[in-house]
Scaffold this motif. Structure first.
Motif, PDB file in Angstrom:
ATOM      1  N   ARG A  81       0.827  -1.210   0.000  1.00 19.50           N
ATOM      2  CA  ARG A  81       0.000   0.000   0.000  1.00 19.50           C
ATOM      3  C   ARG A  81       0.860   1.257   0.000  1.00 19.50           C
ATOM      4  O   ARG A  81       0.488   2.279  -0.593  1.00 19.50           O
ATOM      5  N   VAL A  82       2.010   1.189   0.660  1.00 20.43           N
ATOM      6  CA  VAL A  82       2.925   2.338   0.648  1.00 20.43           C
ATOM      7  C   VAL A  82       3.427   2.583  -0.775  1.00 20.43           C
ATOM      8  O   VAL A  82       3.454   3.731  -1.253  1.00 20.43           O
ATOM      9  N   VAL A  86       2.854   6.112  -2.837  1.00 21.96           N
ATOM     10  CA  VAL A  86       3.961   6.946  -3.326  1.00 21.96           C
ATOM     11  C   VAL A  86       3.940   7.024  -4.851  1.00 21.96           C
ATOM     12  O   VAL A  86       4.155   8.108  -5.425  1.00 21.96           O
ATOM     13  N   GLU A  87       3.689   5.916  -5.505  1.00 21.86           N
ATOM     14  CA  GLU A  87       3.618   5.926  -6.969  1.00 21.86           C
ATOM     15  C   GLU A  87       2.468   6.793  -7.455  1.00 21.86           C
ATOM     16  O   GLU A  87       2.565   7.457  -8.499  1.00 21.86           O
ATOM     17  N   GLY A  88       1.349   6.821  -6.700  1.00 21.38           N
ATOM     18  CA  GLY A  88       0.227   7.676  -7.072  1.00 21.38           C
ATOM     19  C   GLY A  88       0.560   9.148  -6.948  1.00 21.38           C
ATOM     20  O   GLY A  88       0.071   9.974  -7.720  1.00 21.38           O
ATOM     21  N   VAL A  89       1.397   9.499  -5.993  1.00 22.64           N
ATOM     22  CA  VAL A  89       1.794  10.891  -5.794  1.00 22.64           C
ATOM     23  C   VAL A  89       2.838  11.324  -6.817  1.00 22.64           C
ATOM     24  O   VAL A  89       2.733  12.386  -7.430  1.00 22.64           O
ATOM     25  N   HIS A 112      -0.081  14.558   3.122  1.00 17.33           N
ATOM     26  CA  HIS A 112      -1.475  14.980   2.910  1.00 17.33           C
ATOM     27  C   HIS A 112      -2.371  13.784   2.614  1.00 17.33           C
ATOM     28  O   HIS A 112      -3.440  13.631   3.236  1.00 17.33           O
ATOM     29  N   CYS A 113      -1.939  12.918   1.702  1.00 19.92           N
ATOM     30  CA  CYS A 113      -2.744  11.740   1.349  1.00 19.92           C
ATOM     31  C   CYS A 113      -2.946  10.828   2.554  1.00 19.92           C
ATOM     32  O   CYS A 113      -4.046  10.297   2.763  1.00 19.92           O
ATOM     33  N   LEU A 114      -1.909  10.662   3.352  1.00 20.42           N
ATOM     34  CA  LEU A 114      -2.012   9.822   4.545  1.00 20.42           C
ATOM     35  C   LEU A 114      -3.023  10.407   5.523  1.00 20.42           C
ATOM     36  O   LEU A 114      -3.852   9.672   6.093  1.00 20.42           O
ATOM     37  N   SER A 115      -3.003  11.719   5.720  1.00 14.72           N
ATOM     38  CA  SER A 115      -3.900  12.360   6.681  1.00 14.72           C
ATOM     39  C   SER A 115      -5.352  12.319   6.224  1.00 14.72           C
ATOM     40  O   SER A 115      -6.261  12.315   7.067  1.00 14.72           O
ATOM     41  N   VAL A 116      -5.583  12.252   4.917  1.00 15.14           N
ATOM     42  CA  VAL A 116      -6.949  12.248   4.381  1.00 15.14           C
ATOM     43  C   VAL A 116      -7.474  10.825   4.193  1.00 15.14           C
ATOM     44  O   VAL A 116      -8.589  10.493   4.597  1.00 15.14           O
ATOM     45  N   ASP A 117      -6.645   9.976   3.588  1.00 12.78           N
ATOM     46  CA  ASP A 117      -7.110   8.633   3.216  1.00 12.78           C
ATOM     47  C   ASP A 117      -7.207   7.687   4.409  1.00 12.78           C
ATOM     48  O   ASP A 117      -7.968   6.715   4.378  1.00 12.78           O
ATOM     49  N   THR A 118      -6.395   7.925   5.435  1.00 13.66           N
ATOM     50  CA  THR A 118      -6.418   7.053   6.624  1.00 13.66           C
ATOM     51  C   THR A 118      -6.570   7.927   7.871  1.00 13.66           C
ATOM     52  O   THR A 118      -5.759   7.851   8.795  1.00 13.66           O
TER      53      THR A 118
END
Length: 475
Positions: A81-82, A86-89, A112-118
């Protein structure tokens, strides 16, 4: 500076033990060197007799290693998942050269993605990080004020700092890193506090990146490796080690200016607080009266800590010429390890007991403690020889009744130590050397030197020495 591969051993106590912290790469059993030891390999240290002096130590090591294995399992399960995050960013640019600015932008976008998605995971993680930052600050202030750790005054300082953080809304219901943040200075106040005062986060991230570099050494022989060299990896690790050495400065208070320390003392260690019998002010009332002073001294301490520079420096290392010299597939893995670290950390950090700072620091290195036993049962090179330890009789006291027995056991002890230490050395490097190392020539030379020296000093075991010299010649 290459990583070392080690054999994980769990042993009962029958001889001297060496404790090693396994580093870097994976582990590979030395099936040639440990035949006598492997009878105990799959047994827990808890199988040792409880009256043996080594029992408690091996028990603690086993518990510690189990924690490390849990942390590693959590990291492994999170890795796919990591990589996707990262590849998505970063997209296709992840395979292209990236400077420090680009690395920084990716790192903040991942946050930012970590704070929103999880959000549920991230909110708990951020509270723990804030606690860690405030605990560092509390320890610093208590050291300045000479308040013993764990004392009522130390707890009072911690309560004040947490109340202060609540008043200025560091503690919140939700923690979200806004999209489009391009620099750490643009982060929300809660993230800036963590960035300013969480010392252990720096340790964890640097150790994690070094583990990623260590995993690249065994890949130097892969066909796709054209520009990455051992020297390149060494250069990156040197820069990271320099950061670790700089971080150790902050374990004390010497980095603070005298004026700043005096200011902190004036707030938290007033004359009326000095008496052990004197009642400390109510934390809530104290924060209300001195909120501005507390904020000012914390801001000044933060400026002198300047932990943000370590983040900037790590961005520069990952965007440096040395990093660009690594072939694209390998550099991609290294960048994913750095950029995705916050995701792994959000999973593993809650598993670390921060109440024990020493153990917490060891756990962040993710190295199991390896136990290597030096025992006649494991020294197999000279096993065909009839020599045996004679002092094991009478409950281990037989040597007290015979000078010849003591000479016998002393000599065998030296030879067994050589045998085992060279086996340990071989097991540490064989992962990086195809086919491993044939240690027999080295053992033979060392045995010959010892036997030649001891023949002059041990007159009661001349027959044993002659037998051993004959056995050594046949190696």
């Amino acid at each position: 500076m290459k990583p070392r591969a080690h054999t994980r051993h769990s042993a009962k106590w029958t001889g001297a033990c060496l404790y090693r912290s396994a580093s870097g790469g994976g582990e590979k059993a030395d099936t040639r060197a440990h035949a006598g030891f492997r009878a105990n390999h799959h047994r827990s240290p808890l199988g040792s007799p409880r009256y043996e002096p080594i029992f408690n130590e091996l028990s603690r090591i086993e518990i510690f290693n189990e924690k490390i294995r849990h942390l590693k399992a959590a990291i492994d399960s999170t890795t796919p998942r990591v990589q996707t995050l990262v590849e998505g960013v970063a997209g296709d640019k992840l395979d292209q050269p990236a400077d420090a600015t680009q690395v920084r932008q990716w790192r903040l976008q991942v946050a930012h993605c970590l704070s929103v998605d999880t959000a549920l995971l991230y909110n708990n993680y951020m509270r723990l990080m804030i606690d860690a930052g405030l605990n560092f600050l509390a320890r610093l202030i208590c050291t300045i004020c000479t308040y013993p750790q764990g004392s009522p005054r130390a707890h009072w300082v911690t309560k004040i700092l947490r109340l202060w953080a609540q008043r200025i809304e560091i503690y919140r219901r939700e923690y979200e890193i806004p999209p489009g943040v391009a620099d750490d200075a643009e982060l929300p106040p809660f993230a800036r506090l963590v960035d300013t005062f969480d010392l252990t986060f720096r340790y964890r991230r640097i150790q994690f990146v070094m583990r990623a570099i260590n995993r690249l050494y065994p890949r130097l022989q892969e066909p796709g490796c054209r520009t990455m060299t051992s020297s390149t990896l060494d250069a990156l690790k040197r820069r990271l080690y320099q950061q670790l050495n700089s971080l150790r400065t902050y374990q004390g208070t010497g980095f603070l200016r005298t004026q700043t320390a005096s200011h902190a003392c004036a707030i938290f260690s007033r004359t009326e607080f000095k008496s052990q019998a004197g009642a400390l002010p109510e934390p809530d009332e104290f924060v209300t009266l001195h909120n501005n002073e507390i904020s000012a001294v914390i801001e000044q301490i933060g400026m002198e800590c300047d932990f943000a520079r370590f983040t900037n420096e790590t961005d520069k290392i990952l965007g440096s010429a040395e990093a660009q010299a690594i072939d694209s597939p390998f550099r991609r893995d290294l960048l994913i390890s750095y950029l995705g670290f916050a995701v792994w950390d959000a999973v593993t950090f809650p598993m670390i007991n921060m109440q024990d700072p020493h153990e917490a620091l060891q756990l962040t290195e993710l190295h199991e403690i390896i136990v290597d036993r030096i025992s006649p049962d494991d020294a197999m090179t000279l096993k065909p020889c009839s020599a045996v330890v004679k002092g094991s009789g009478f409950g281990g006291f037989a040597g007290f009744f015979s000078h010849a027995a003591r000479e016998n056991d002393y000599l065998l002890g030296r030879l067994h130590a050589i045998d085992r230490l060279l086996n340990i050395l071989a097991s540490s490097v064989e992962r990086d050397i195809p086919g491993g190392i044939d240690m027999r020539p080295f053992k033979k030379r060392a045995f010959e030197i010892v036997l030649r020296e001891e023949a002059k000093r041990l007159p009661n075991v001349a027959g044993l020495i002659a037998e051993l010299q004959s056995a050594v010649m046949s190696l």
